[in-house]
Design an enzyme around this catalytic site. Structure first.
Site, PDB file in Angstrom:
ATOM      1  N   ASP A  77       0.867  -1.233   0.117  1.00 51.13           N
ATOM      2  CA  ASP A  77       0.038  -0.065   0.006  1.00 51.13           C
ATOM      3  C   ASP A  77       0.766   1.095   0.009  1.00 51.13           C
ATOM      4  O   ASP A  77       2.044   1.083   0.160  1.00 51.13           O
ATOM      5  CB  ASP A  77      -0.881   0.092   1.316  1.00 51.13           C
ATOM      6  CG  ASP A  77      -0.269  -0.174   2.442  1.00 51.13           C
ATOM      7  OD1 ASP A  77       0.427   0.940   2.726  1.00 51.13           O
ATOM      8  OD2 ASP A  77      -0.582  -0.747   3.607  1.00 51.13           O
TER       9      ASP A  77
ATOM     10  N   HIS B  66       8.645  -5.401  -0.712  1.00 49.89           N
ATOM     11  CA  HIS B  66       7.719  -6.427  -1.821  1.00 49.89           C
ATOM     12  C   HIS B  66       6.873  -5.925  -2.909  1.00 49.89           C
ATOM     13  O   HIS B  66       6.011  -6.281  -3.458  1.00 49.89           O
ATOM     14  CB  HIS B  66       6.590  -7.000  -0.793  1.00 49.89           C
ATOM     15  CG  HIS B  66       7.193  -8.103   0.313  1.00 49.89           C
ATOM     16  ND1 HIS B  66       6.569  -8.395   1.292  1.00 49.89           N
ATOM     17  CD2 HIS B  66       8.523  -8.818   0.129  1.00 49.89           C
ATOM     18  CE1 HIS B  66       7.511  -9.364   1.822  1.00 49.89           C
ATOM     19  NE2 HIS B  66       8.638  -9.328   1.166  1.00 49.89           N
TER      20      HIS B  66
HETATM   21  P1  OAD Z   1       1.053 -10.815   8.671  1.00 55.14           P
HETATM   22  O1  OAD Z   1      -0.361 -10.799   8.180  1.00 55.14           O
HETATM   23  O2  OAD Z   1       1.815 -12.144   8.319  1.00 55.14           O
HETATM   24  O3  OAD Z   1       1.225 -10.254  10.037  1.00 55.14           O
HETATM   25  C1  OAD Z   1       0.748  -9.142  10.472  1.00 55.14           C
HETATM   26  C2  OAD Z   1       1.161  -8.900  12.059  1.00 55.14           C
HETATM   27  O4  OAD Z   1       0.741  -7.568  12.395  1.00 55.14           O
HETATM   28  C3  OAD Z   1       0.600  -9.822  12.973  1.00 55.14           C
HETATM   29  O5  OAD Z   1       1.842 -10.522  13.747  1.00 55.14           O
HETATM   30  C4  OAD Z   1      -0.453  -9.239  13.897  1.00 55.14           C
HETATM   31  O6  OAD Z   1      -0.366  -9.873  14.918  1.00 55.14           O
HETATM   32  C5  OAD Z   1       0.142  -7.463  13.807  1.00 55.14           C
HETATM   33  N1  OAD Z   1      -1.128  -6.658  14.016  1.00 55.14           N
HETATM   34  C6  OAD Z   1      -2.350  -6.943  13.387  1.00 55.14           C
HETATM   35  N2  OAD Z   1      -3.036  -5.731  13.747  1.00 55.14           N
HETATM   36  C7  OAD Z   1      -2.012  -5.083  14.378  1.00 55.14           C
HETATM   37  C8  OAD Z   1      -1.698  -3.577  15.055  1.00 55.14           C
HETATM   38  N3  OAD Z   1      -3.207  -2.734  15.016  1.00 55.14           N
HETATM   39  N4  OAD Z   1      -0.927  -3.124  15.541  1.00 55.14           N
HETATM   40  C9  OAD Z   1       0.369  -3.955  15.269  1.00 55.14           C
HETATM   41  N5  OAD Z   1       0.404  -4.889  14.965  1.00 55.14           N
HETATM   42  C10 OAD Z   1      -0.912  -5.628  14.385  1.00 55.14           C
HETATM   43  O7  OAD Z   1       2.014  -9.487   7.677  1.00 55.14           O
HETATM   44  P2  OAD Z   1       3.357  -9.580   7.204  1.00 55.14           P
HETATM   45  O8  OAD Z   1       4.030  -9.924   8.372  1.00 55.14           O
HETATM   46  O9  OAD Z   1       3.392  -8.365   6.857  1.00 55.14           O
HETATM   47  O10 OAD Z   1       4.162 -10.888   1.125  1.00 55.14           O
HETATM   48  O11 OAD Z   1       3.273 -10.424   5.996  1.00 55.14           O
HETATM   49  C11 OAD Z   1       4.734 -10.382   5.316  1.00 55.14           C
HETATM   50  C12 OAD Z   1       4.541 -10.706   4.001  1.00 55.14           C
HETATM   51  O12 OAD Z   1       3.504 -11.864   3.912  1.00 55.14           O
HETATM   52  C13 OAD Z   1       3.630  -9.877   3.246  1.00 55.14           C
HETATM   53  O13 OAD Z   1       4.480  -8.781   2.526  1.00 55.14           O
HETATM   54  C14 OAD Z   1       3.175 -10.618   1.955  1.00 55.14           C
HETATM   55  C15 OAD Z   1       2.450 -11.791   2.682  1.00 55.14           C
HETATM   56  O14 OAD Z   1       2.755 -13.052   1.956  1.00 55.14           O
HETATM   57  C16 OAD Z   1       3.825 -10.807  -0.166  1.00 55.14           C
HETATM   58  O15 OAD Z   1       3.015 -10.853  -0.716  1.00 55.14           O
HETATM   59  C17 OAD Z   1       5.374 -11.130  -0.897  1.00 55.14           C
END
Ligand code: OAD
Length: 239
Positions: free
Chosen positions: A98, A113
């Site tokens: 985003d 990404h």
């Molecule tokens: P995830 O969906 O795996 O993890 C999101 C994290 O944010 C989780 O650990 C939640 O607990 C936390 N979370 C949720 N709401 C929150 C809030 N309000 N404040 C703080 N933390 C919160 O997302 P990513 O780690 O970004 O890749 O995923 C990594 C990659 O996996 C993405 O970039 C995407 C995906 O596959 C590609 O598309 C290549």
């Protein structure tokens, strides 16, 4: 290790920082991958097999991002404030596709990404801003090839972007922050270990809950990013 008063900062963000803006994370309840296996929509093989399905998934996300209700939140704004005011340099690396960091006022955001609002032609390699829906038959405006345009997003099995610049920043930073990321997707999940092994920088995880790599961080602050991030930025700028 206390918060550093000087030196550079590297901030890594993930889907959790945009959750309070109304964008779904990948792995939580109601997450983006729910209902779709990642391999169905986020791999080059999926695109070759069923481009219409892949385009539908990303068209939906692109439209959602254009919804006026989706706006940067306090965490995005706090990071823009930190980069403006911090004396030692601050590199913002995001796994998010985003543009909420940019809209909050961050410049020079490193998109590991890729970006949802950009497309690339697999025939001529030209990349451009693209705000409309994309279909399997959409011709490339540059070379005219049909079916070559794809989201400028890194899919599973593809090389993440800007790794040289990110690695150099990780090797010299005084503070590493990871915000709203589950620690399940590499190489981003391994950044903290790289910084920790140098033994000269403080590392903090800011996440709703302990991530998969929590034990690699020196410190963790668990709670919603819209609260924890502005509080940490206030602390840093008051040092
Ligand atoms: P995830 O969906 O795996 O993890 C999101 C994290 O944010 C989780 O650990 C939640 O607990 C936390 N979370 C949720 N709401 C929150 C809030 N309000 N404040 C703080 N933390 C919160 O997302 P990513 O780690 O970004 O890749 O995923 C990594 C990659 O996996 C993405 O970039 C995407 C995906 O596959 C590609 O598309 C290549």
């Amino acid at each position: 290790m206390p918060l550093p008063r000087t030196g550079s900062i590297v901030v890594l963000t993930g889907a959790g920082i945009s959750a309070e803006s109304g964008l779904a994370t990948f792995r939580g309840a109601g997450g983006l991958w729910e209902g779709h296996r990642a391999e169905e929509v986020a791999t080059p093989e999926a695109f070759a097999r069923d481009p219409a399905l892949v385009h539908r998934f990303y068209n939906m996300r692109r439209r959602q991002l254009a919804d006026p209700a989706i706006q940067p939140n306090a965490a995005h704004r706090a990071l823009a404030r930190l980069a403006r005011a911090w004396r030692g340099g601050c590199l913002l690396v995001t796994q998010n596709v985003d543009d909420l960091h940019e809209r909050a006022g961050s410049h020079d955001v490193v998109h590991l990404h890729g970006e949802l609002r950009r497309v690339r032609c697999t025939a001529c390699s030209e990349e451009r801003l693209w705000l409309r829906d994309l279909e399997a038959k959409t011709p490339c405006p540059a070379c005219g090839t049909f079916g070559g345009l794809r989201p400028a997003i890194v899919w599973f099995g593809e090389m993440p972007l800007h790794m040289e610049r990110i690695t150099a920043a990780l090797q010299s930073c005084a503070l590493f922050l990871a915000i709203g990321t589950s620690g399940l997707v590499y190489p981003a999940a391994g950044f903290v270990a790289l910084v920790r092994d140098r033994g000269r920088a403080h590392t903090i995880e800011l996440n709703l809950e302990p991530s998969a790599v929590r034990s690699d961080f020196a410190e963790a602050r668990h709670g919603p990013a819209g609260t924890t991030v502005p509080a940490l930025v206030d602390e840093l700028l008051a040092l």
